[in-house]
Scaffold this motif. Structure first.
Motif, PDB file in Angstrom:
ATOM      1  N   GLY A  98      76.448  42.524  67.915  1.00  0.00           N
ATOM      2  CA  GLY A  98      76.120  43.793  68.553  1.00  0.00           C
ATOM      3  C   GLY A  98      76.987  44.937  68.062  1.00  0.00           C
ATOM      4  O   GLY A  98      76.510  46.049  67.826  1.00  0.00           O
ATOM      5  N   VAL A  99      78.286  44.664  67.913  1.00  0.00           N
ATOM      6  CA  VAL A  99      79.197  45.703  67.408  1.00  0.00           C
ATOM      7  C   VAL A  99      78.850  46.070  65.974  1.00  0.00           C
ATOM      8  O   VAL A  99      78.965  47.239  65.563  1.00  0.00           O
ATOM      9  CB  VAL A  99      80.654  45.209  67.522  1.00  0.00           C
ATOM     10  N   LEU A 100      78.396  45.086  65.188  1.00  0.00           N
ATOM     11  CA  LEU A 100      78.022  45.357  63.798  1.00  0.00           C
ATOM     12  C   LEU A 100      76.899  46.380  63.716  1.00  0.00           C
ATOM     13  O   LEU A 100      76.893  47.238  62.821  1.00  0.00           O
ATOM     14  CB  LEU A 100      77.607  44.052  63.109  1.00  0.00           C
ATOM     15  N   VAL A 101      75.959  46.321  64.653  1.00  0.00           N
ATOM     16  CA  VAL A 101      74.877  47.297  64.665  1.00  0.00           C
ATOM     17  C   VAL A 101      75.428  48.705  64.888  1.00  0.00           C
ATOM     18  O   VAL A 101      75.065  49.661  64.183  1.00  0.00           O
ATOM     19  CB  VAL A 101      73.850  46.936  65.753  1.00  0.00           C
ATOM     20  N   LEU A 102      76.317  48.838  65.862  1.00  0.00           N
ATOM     21  CA  LEU A 102      76.893  50.152  66.150  1.00  0.00           C
ATOM     22  C   LEU A 102      77.743  50.653  64.992  1.00  0.00           C
ATOM     23  O   LEU A 102      77.701  51.842  64.641  1.00  0.00           O
ATOM     24  CB  LEU A 102      77.729  50.081  67.426  1.00  0.00           C
ATOM     25  N   VAL A 103      78.511  49.751  64.392  1.00  0.00           N
ATOM     26  CA  VAL A 103      79.342  50.151  63.253  1.00  0.00           C
ATOM     27  C   VAL A 103      78.477  50.582  62.077  1.00  0.00           C
ATOM     28  O   VAL A 103      78.766  51.588  61.408  1.00  0.00           O
ATOM     29  CB  VAL A 103      80.283  48.993  62.858  1.00  0.00           C
ATOM     30  N   SER A 104      77.406  49.834  61.816  1.00  0.00           N
ATOM     31  CA  SER A 104      76.510  50.202  60.713  1.00  0.00           C
ATOM     32  C   SER A 104      75.859  51.554  60.961  1.00  0.00           C
ATOM     33  O   SER A 104      75.734  52.371  60.043  1.00  0.00           O
ATOM     34  CB  SER A 104      75.438  49.119  60.552  1.00  0.00           C
ATOM     35  N   LEU A 105      75.446  51.791  62.209  1.00  0.00           N
ATOM     36  CA  LEU A 105      74.841  53.073  62.547  1.00  0.00           C
ATOM     37  C   LEU A 105      75.819  54.219  62.354  1.00  0.00           C
ATOM     38  O   LEU A 105      75.496  55.241  61.740  1.00  0.00           O
ATOM     39  CB  LEU A 105      74.341  53.029  63.993  1.00  0.00           C
ATOM     40  N   ALA A 106      77.033  54.041  62.868  1.00  0.00           N
ATOM     41  CA  ALA A 106      78.042  55.089  62.709  1.00  0.00           C
ATOM     42  C   ALA A 106      78.422  55.275  61.245  1.00  0.00           C
ATOM     43  O   ALA A 106      78.618  56.413  60.782  1.00  0.00           O
ATOM     44  CB  ALA A 106      79.270  54.747  63.545  1.00  0.00           C
ATOM     45  N   ALA A 107      78.520  54.180  60.493  1.00  0.00           N
ATOM     46  CA  ALA A 107      78.890  54.276  59.083  1.00  0.00           C
ATOM     47  C   ALA A 107      77.825  55.024  58.288  1.00  0.00           C
ATOM     48  O   ALA A 107      78.139  55.847  57.415  1.00  0.00           O
ATOM     49  CB  ALA A 107      79.108  52.880  58.504  1.00  0.00           C
ATOM     50  N   ALA A 108      76.555  54.745  58.584  1.00  0.00           N
ATOM     51  CA  ALA A 108      75.477  55.444  57.879  1.00  0.00           C
ATOM     52  C   ALA A 108      75.511  56.936  58.176  1.00  0.00           C
ATOM     53  O   ALA A 108      75.376  57.775  57.269  1.00  0.00           O
ATOM     54  CB  ALA A 108      74.124  54.844  58.281  1.00  0.00           C
ATOM     55  N   ALA A 109      75.698  57.287  59.453  1.00  0.00           N
ATOM     56  CA  ALA A 109      75.745  58.703  59.814  1.00  0.00           C
ATOM     57  C   ALA A 109      76.947  59.406  59.187  1.00  0.00           C
ATOM     58  O   ALA A 109      76.825  60.509  58.623  1.00  0.00           O
ATOM     59  CB  ALA A 109      75.771  58.849  61.333  1.00  0.00           C
ATOM     60  N   LEU A 110      78.116  58.786  59.262  1.00  0.00           N
ATOM     61  CA  LEU A 110      79.324  59.415  58.723  1.00  0.00           C
ATOM     62  C   LEU A 110      79.279  59.516  57.205  1.00  0.00           C
ATOM     63  O   LEU A 110      79.762  60.506  56.636  1.00  0.00           O
ATOM     64  CB  LEU A 110      80.553  58.624  59.167  1.00  0.00           C
ATOM     65  N   SER A 111      78.694  58.518  56.545  1.00  0.00           N
ATOM     66  CA  SER A 111      78.612  58.590  55.087  1.00  0.00           C
ATOM     67  C   SER A 111      77.709  59.732  54.641  1.00  0.00           C
ATOM     68  O   SER A 111      78.022  60.442  53.666  1.00  0.00           O
ATOM     69  CB  SER A 111      78.110  57.255  54.526  1.00  0.00           C
ATOM     70  N   MET A 112      76.590  59.928  55.338  1.00  0.00           N
ATOM     71  CA  MET A 112      75.714  61.052  54.989  1.00  0.00           C
ATOM     72  C   MET A 112      76.357  62.389  55.341  1.00  0.00           C
ATOM     73  O   MET A 112      76.216  63.374  54.603  1.00  0.00           O
ATOM     74  CB  MET A 112      74.368  60.891  55.695  1.00  0.00           C
ATOM     75  N   LEU A 113      77.057  62.433  56.477  1.00  0.00           N
ATOM     76  CA  LEU A 113      77.755  63.669  56.835  1.00  0.00           C
ATOM     77  C   LEU A 113      78.839  63.993  55.817  1.00  0.00           C
ATOM     78  O   LEU A 113      79.012  65.160  55.430  1.00  0.00           O
ATOM     79  CB  LEU A 113      78.360  63.517  58.230  1.00  0.00           C
ATOM     80  N   TRP A 114      79.560  62.987  55.355  1.00  0.00           N
ATOM     81  CA  TRP A 114      80.595  63.218  54.350  1.00  0.00           C
ATOM     82  C   TRP A 114      79.975  63.623  53.020  1.00  0.00           C
ATOM     83  O   TRP A 114      80.502  64.500  52.329  1.00  0.00           O
ATOM     84  CB  TRP A 114      81.442  61.961  54.189  1.00  0.00           C
ATOM     85  N   GLY A 115      78.861  62.989  52.644  1.00  0.00           N
ATOM     86  CA  GLY A 115      78.216  63.364  51.395  1.00  0.00           C
ATOM     87  C   GLY A 115      77.649  64.767  51.415  1.00  0.00           C
ATOM     88  O   GLY A 115      77.574  65.425  50.371  1.00  0.00           O
ATOM     89  N   GLY A 116      77.251  65.253  52.592  1.00  0.00           N
ATOM     90  CA  GLY A 116      76.694  66.612  52.692  1.00  0.00           C
ATOM     91  C   GLY A 116      77.695  67.652  53.137  1.00  0.00           C
ATOM     92  O   GLY A 116      77.308  68.763  53.501  1.00  0.00           O
TER      93      GLY A 116
END
Length: 323
Positions: A33-51
């Protein structure tokens, strides 16, 4: 040594082993369950950092600017956002009533020998890759619309005072209306499948009681079936909406890929996913690439907001129903 202590010792060992296994299982599923939340946050933060470069240069104005000029390094997300929302709204306006009709036909009207065949066809349509829908839309649907449908729409509906701006334009066949139609055909199998499954959960006694009281088939559907399955039906609709918002290849083929803000559904437009798919390989500067990644973050936010609203609506419905 007392032999009576052996069964007790074995039971104690077994209990400790079971406790360790139970604790390990709990940690395992918690980690999933935590992996899902971490993956979601990681995807959002990676796109925010890239943009970050695009957001740093254009600020919040990036969201409502219609400029898209790679030569002068000026970018805005309004046109892709508008195209994404409009095509998704068109798709849902078509798909929801059609899916409801299919589900009602399969659960209330169709003979048993036909239900299996139509149900299998729906599942087959749901499994077709989106690029196939896009190619079919480009080579089959676009010529038909350009030759037989859009000229009539422009000549008749395009002259109306209130809605004329929506239906006027050259009959190119490519545009937001075509993209919305292709998206509707794509999401109909998903929504219809969910509706069919939840309609089958309605107890037969409820419907039989309504028929015994003299209700018509439509009254049974409207007053018994829909209230009983309302939450699940809304969840299925939002599932289809999430698919429509993030679709890439099917929309890319038929949308026209034009960065122009227009009210006409007959004119080419663009969407967030189509813009990223078409232009990411051509991004020849850091600002260009950062703007495309920022578009991905915007799409993430749009999808997250839509699904969050769906969860909020379902929670309110459940609270109103006393669950």
């Amino acid at each position: 040594m007392n032999t009576t202590t052996l069964p007790a010792a074995a039971a104690d060992i077994r209990n400790r082993r079971d406790a360790i296994a139970d604790r390990s299982f709990r940690w395992l599923v918690t980690g999933a369950g935590v992996l899902v939340l971490v993956s979601l946050a990681a995807a959002a933060l990676s796109m925010l950092w890239g943009g970050r470069e695009a957001f740093a240069r254009f600020g919040l104005g990036f969201l409502w600017s219609d400029a898209w000029d790679p030569v002068n390094q000026v970018f805005g997300a309004l046109v892709p956002i508008y195209g994404t929302v409009v095509t998704a709204v068109i798709a849902m306006a078509i798909a929801v009533p059609v899916s409801f009709g299919i589900a009602m036909f399969l659960t209330e009207i169709a003979p048993k020998w036909l239900r299996g065949a139509v149900g299998a066809a729906i599942e087959l349509l749901a499994g077709i890759p989106s690029i196939i829908y896009g190619m079919w839309g480009l080579f089959v649907l676009v010529p038909v619309l350009a030759e037989h449908v859009y000229p009539w729409v422009d000549a008749h509906l395009g002259q109306w005072p209130l809605i004329g701006a929506l239906f006027s334009g050259p009959p190119l066949g490519l545009g937001m209306g075509t993209a919305g139609l292709v998206l509707a055909i794509m999401v109909i199998p998903f929504i219809a499948s969910v509706m069919r499954e939840v309609f089958l959960t309605v107890p037969g006694r409820l419907k039989e009681s309504a028929y015994a009281l003299g209700s018509t088939r439509w009254e049974v559907v409207w007053d018994v079936v829909l209230p009983y399955t309302r939450s699940a039906v809304i969840g299925g609709i939002f599932l289809g909406l999430g698919r429509a918002l993030g679709e890439t290849m099917a929309v890319t083929f038929v949308l026209g890929n034009a960065h122009e803000l227009t009210a006409s559904l007959l004119m080419p437009g663009n969407s967030i996913a189509a813009t990223i798919a078409n232009e990411f390989a051509e991004a020849d500067s850091e600002m260009y690439r950062s703007s495309l990644i920022a578009l991905g973050f915007v799409l993430f936010l749009v999808t997250f907001v839509v699904l969050s609203l769906a969860r909020l609506m379902l929670r309110r419905l459940a609270r109103r129903e006393g669950r």
